[in-house]
Scaffold this motif. Structure first.
Motif, mmCIF file in Angstrom:
data_model
loop_
_atom_site.group_PDB
_atom_site.id
_atom_site.type_symbol
_atom_site.label_atom_id
_atom_site.label_comp_id
_atom_site.label_asym_id
_atom_site.label_seq_id
_atom_site.Cartn_x
_atom_site.Cartn_y
_atom_site.Cartn_z
ATOM 1 N N ASP A 129 0.825 -1.212 0.000
ATOM 2 C CA ASP A 129 0.000 0.000 0.000
ATOM 3 C C ASP A 129 0.854 1.255 0.000
ATOM 4 O O ASP A 129 0.468 2.282 -0.559
ATOM 5 C CB ASP A 129 -0.930 0.001 1.228
ATOM 6 C CG ASP A 129 -1.973 -1.108 1.156
ATOM 7 O OD1 ASP A 129 -2.285 -1.540 0.026
ATOM 8 O OD2 ASP A 129 -2.458 -1.539 2.216
ATOM 9 N N ASP A 130 2.019 1.167 0.616
ATOM 10 C CA ASP A 130 2.979 2.269 0.624
ATOM 11 C C ASP A 130 3.886 2.119 -0.596
ATOM 12 O O ASP A 130 4.671 1.173 -0.689
ATOM 13 C CB ASP A 130 3.789 2.233 1.921
ATOM 14 C CG ASP A 130 4.770 3.395 2.022
ATOM 15 O OD1 ASP A 130 4.902 4.165 1.040
ATOM 16 O OD2 ASP A 130 5.415 3.524 3.075
ATOM 17 N N ALA A 131 3.772 3.044 -1.535
ATOM 18 C CA ALA A 131 4.537 2.948 -2.785
ATOM 19 C C ALA A 131 6.045 2.895 -2.542
ATOM 20 O O ALA A 131 6.778 2.278 -3.319
ATOM 21 C CB ALA A 131 4.200 4.123 -3.694
ATOM 22 N N SER A 132 6.519 3.508 -1.470
ATOM 23 C CA SER A 132 7.954 3.533 -1.197
ATOM 24 C C SER A 132 8.489 2.171 -0.764
ATOM 25 O O SER A 132 9.701 1.947 -0.751
ATOM 26 C CB SER A 132 8.270 4.570 -0.118
ATOM 27 O OG SER A 132 7.670 4.201 1.117
ATOM 28 N N ARG A 133 7.602 1.252 -0.408
ATOM 29 C CA ARG A 133 8.011 -0.072 0.056
ATOM 30 C C ARG A 133 7.909 -1.128 -1.044
ATOM 31 O O ARG A 133 8.206 -2.291 -0.822
ATOM 32 C CB ARG A 133 7.159 -0.493 1.263
ATOM 33 C CG ARG A 133 7.400 0.380 2.492
ATOM 34 C CD ARG A 133 6.424 0.034 3.611
ATOM 35 N NE ARG A 133 6.565 -1.339 4.059
ATOM 36 C CZ ARG A 133 7.480 -1.781 4.913
ATOM 37 N NH1 ARG A 133 8.387 -0.944 5.401
ATOM 38 N NH2 ARG A 133 7.517 -3.052 5.285
ATOM 39 N N ARG A 134 7.489 -0.740 -2.236
ATOM 40 C CA ARG A 134 7.415 -1.683 -3.344
ATOM 41 C C ARG A 134 8.797 -1.844 -3.970
ATOM 42 O O ARG A 134 9.607 -0.934 -3.960
ATOM 43 C CB ARG A 134 6.430 -1.180 -4.405
ATOM 44 C CG ARG A 134 5.011 -1.013 -3.891
ATOM 45 C CD ARG A 134 4.136 -0.322 -4.915
ATOM 46 N NE ARG A 134 2.817 0.004 -4.388
ATOM 47 C CZ ARG A 134 1.955 0.810 -4.969
ATOM 48 N NH1 ARG A 134 2.264 1.385 -6.143
ATOM 49 N NH2 ARG A 134 0.787 1.056 -4.412
ATOM 50 N N ALA A 182 16.187 -5.797 2.713
ATOM 51 C CA ALA A 182 17.396 -5.578 1.912
ATOM 52 C C ALA A 182 17.035 -5.236 0.471
ATOM 53 O O ALA A 182 17.669 -4.373 -0.158
ATOM 54 C CB ALA A 182 18.278 -6.827 1.957
ATOM 55 N N GLN A 183 16.003 -5.879 -0.078
ATOM 56 C CA GLN A 183 15.609 -5.633 -1.462
ATOM 57 C C GLN A 183 15.007 -4.242 -1.643
ATOM 58 O O GLN A 183 15.054 -3.678 -2.742
ATOM 59 C CB GLN A 183 14.603 -6.693 -1.907
ATOM 60 C CG GLN A 183 15.170 -8.099 -2.015
ATOM 61 C CD GLN A 183 16.187 -8.237 -3.128
ATOM 62 O OE1 GLN A 183 15.982 -7.783 -4.244
ATOM 63 N NE2 GLN A 183 17.313 -8.874 -2.824
ATOM 64 N N ARG A 184 14.421 -3.701 -0.603
ATOM 65 C CA ARG A 184 13.809 -2.367 -0.707
ATOM 66 C C ARG A 184 14.854 -1.257 -0.798
ATOM 67 O O ARG A 184 14.560 -0.157 -1.261
ATOM 68 C CB ARG A 184 12.902 -2.105 0.504
ATOM 69 C CG ARG A 184 11.601 -2.901 0.481
ATOM 70 C CD ARG A 184 10.650 -2.376 1.530
ATOM 71 N NE ARG A 184 9.373 -3.071 1.482
ATOM 72 C CZ ARG A 184 8.931 -3.914 2.410
ATOM 73 N NH1 ARG A 184 9.679 -4.136 3.479
ATOM 74 N NH2 ARG A 184 7.764 -4.507 2.305
ATOM 75 N N LYS A 185 16.071 -1.543 -0.371
ATOM 76 C CA LYS A 185 17.105 -0.518 -0.387
ATOM 77 C C LYS A 185 17.564 -0.227 -1.810
ATOM 78 O O LYS A 185 17.517 -1.085 -2.677
ATOM 79 C CB LYS A 185 18.303 -0.975 0.455
ATOM 80 C CG LYS A 185 17.977 -1.149 1.929
ATOM 81 C CD LYS A 185 19.184 -1.683 2.682
ATOM 82 C CE LYS A 185 18.855 -1.887 4.152
ATOM 83 N NZ LYS A 185 20.016 -2.460 4.891
ATOM 84 N N THR A 186 17.989 0.986 -2.034
ATOM 85 C CA THR A 186 18.556 1.341 -3.332
ATOM 86 C C THR A 186 20.012 0.891 -3.385
ATOM 87 O O THR A 186 20.588 0.481 -2.374
ATOM 88 C CB THR A 186 18.474 2.858 -3.568
ATOM 89 O OG1 THR A 186 19.147 3.539 -2.487
ATOM 90 C CG2 THR A 186 17.019 3.315 -3.613
ATOM 91 N N ALA A 187 20.602 0.949 -4.554
ATOM 92 C CA ALA A 187 21.985 0.496 -4.720
ATOM 93 C C ALA A 187 22.936 1.385 -3.927
ATOM 94 O O ALA A 187 22.823 2.608 -3.951
ATOM 95 C CB ALA A 187 22.359 0.515 -6.190
#
Length: 346
Positions: free
Chosen positions: A150-155, A245-250
């Protein structure tokens, strides 16, 4: 890289030295069971009723085979009366057995149909609300996996590797970007087609931790056989750690060869591939933000090692003819720099 490649050339043609088969086979042997051994094994409530249905149908067919074989044997060895060997007898003498056989066959088929519908109803939806929703899109020839929130930042988006928590149902929305594909993880659930312009749904649930192989089962083109994926079932804690970990950017420090490799990537790869947190925002190929966290490459064709990755980049059309990934023409220095950059995508 260049030395190993040159050792595999004959008359100007790259011989793949078994890369197209051996790495994938080595990866699959790590799994608990053979990927298509779903007749004997089930690791989820969406596949267990189907496995049991298969057992029942196989038993019925075996029984029918035995009955027909016995009747055939009886007909072969049956002899006419020695008193009048040329007599045929009345034409309607065996009609009673035909009536009985037709009646029994009709009852068996009707019962099988009812049982099949009951099984379909059991596997149509989970017993409680899914804990996770994924959108899986089939491409020629790989799978894009979007983790919804639901939170776009967590996709976030991955490719060819699906992580799920053990013991929790997961809703999968299936789409296709080009032709008809079919999503199938044999020991977790039945197959469902991904059709262009439509969104189909399926759910999977794993009873035990492990890596379960999946495959596209609808012929979709030249590399249909090399359109595999993995479902990694983890404990709740391990899944949450992986998800965070996958939600983090490079997190890349652009110095030396890494910076040179980044410029090569931006110039030649960013049109198709994305690395979140950077200027690379391509959508036509797999998201590479956390490339090195995946076990396999190229839809399960190769294991994810630096050598296999560079083999894929420079010889994509030899390894997977017809794929949208071109074979990149790079110098030894460019290969080294690009490899240095890709090694930071953890």
């Amino acid at each position: 890289m260049s030395a190993s490649t040159s050792g595999c050339r004959l008359n100007g043609t790259l011989l793949l030295c078994g890369l197209a088969v051996t790495p994938s086979f080595a990866a699959s042997t790590e799994n608990r069971i053979a990927p298509l051994n779903y007749f004997l094994h089930s690791y989820g409530p969406a596949s267990t009723p189907t496995m049991q249905l298969g057992w029942v149908f196989a038993g019925i067919l075996a029984l029918i085979f035995i009955v027909i074989a016995l009747l055939l044997a009886g007909a072969v060895f049956h002899k006419r009366s020695p008193e009048d060997p040329r007599s045929i007898g009345r034409e309607d003498q065996g009609m009673l057995w035909i009536y009985i056989g037709t009646g029994i066959s009709t009852c068996i088929l009707f019962a099988m149909t009812i049982y099949m519908l009951i099984t379909l109803n059991k596997t149509a939806k989970p017993t409680y609300a899914p804990a996770l929703t994924l959108t899986v899109t089939g491409y020629d020839w790989w799978w894009k996996v979007e983790y919804e929130d639901d939170d776009a930042s967590r996709r976030f988006v991955t490719a060819n590797e699906i992580h799920i928590p053990v013991g929790q149902p997961v809703l999968i929305k299936l789409k296709s970007a080009d032709v008809i594909h079919a999503f199938w993880v044999p020991v977790l659930a039945g197959k469902t087609q991904a059709i262009p312009g439509l969104t189909n749904q399926q759910w999977i649930e794993a009873d035990a931790e492990g890596v379960y192989l999946g495959q596209c089962t609808q012929y979709c083109g030249l590399q249909h056989a090399h359109m595999g994926f993995e479902v990694v079932a983890q404990s709740e804690a391990e899944f949450r750690t992986w998800q965070d970990a996958q939600r983090k950017t490079a997190a890349t420090v652009l110095t030396g060869d890494v910076n040179t490799g980044w410029k090569i990537f931006l110039d030649q790869c960013a049109g198709c591939h994305a690395v979140r947190g950077t200027e690379a925002k391509g959508v036509h190929g797999p998201d590479l933000t956390h490339l090195n966290s995946r076990r396999l490459l190229v839809g399960g064709l190769l294991t994810n090692t630096p050598d296999h990755l560079m083999q894929w980049i420079t010889h994509a059309q030899e390894l997977k003819p017809g794929a949208r990934m071109p074979s990149m023409v790079l110098t030894a220095a460019e290969i080294s720099a690009l490899s240095a950059f890709l090694s930071t995508l953890n």
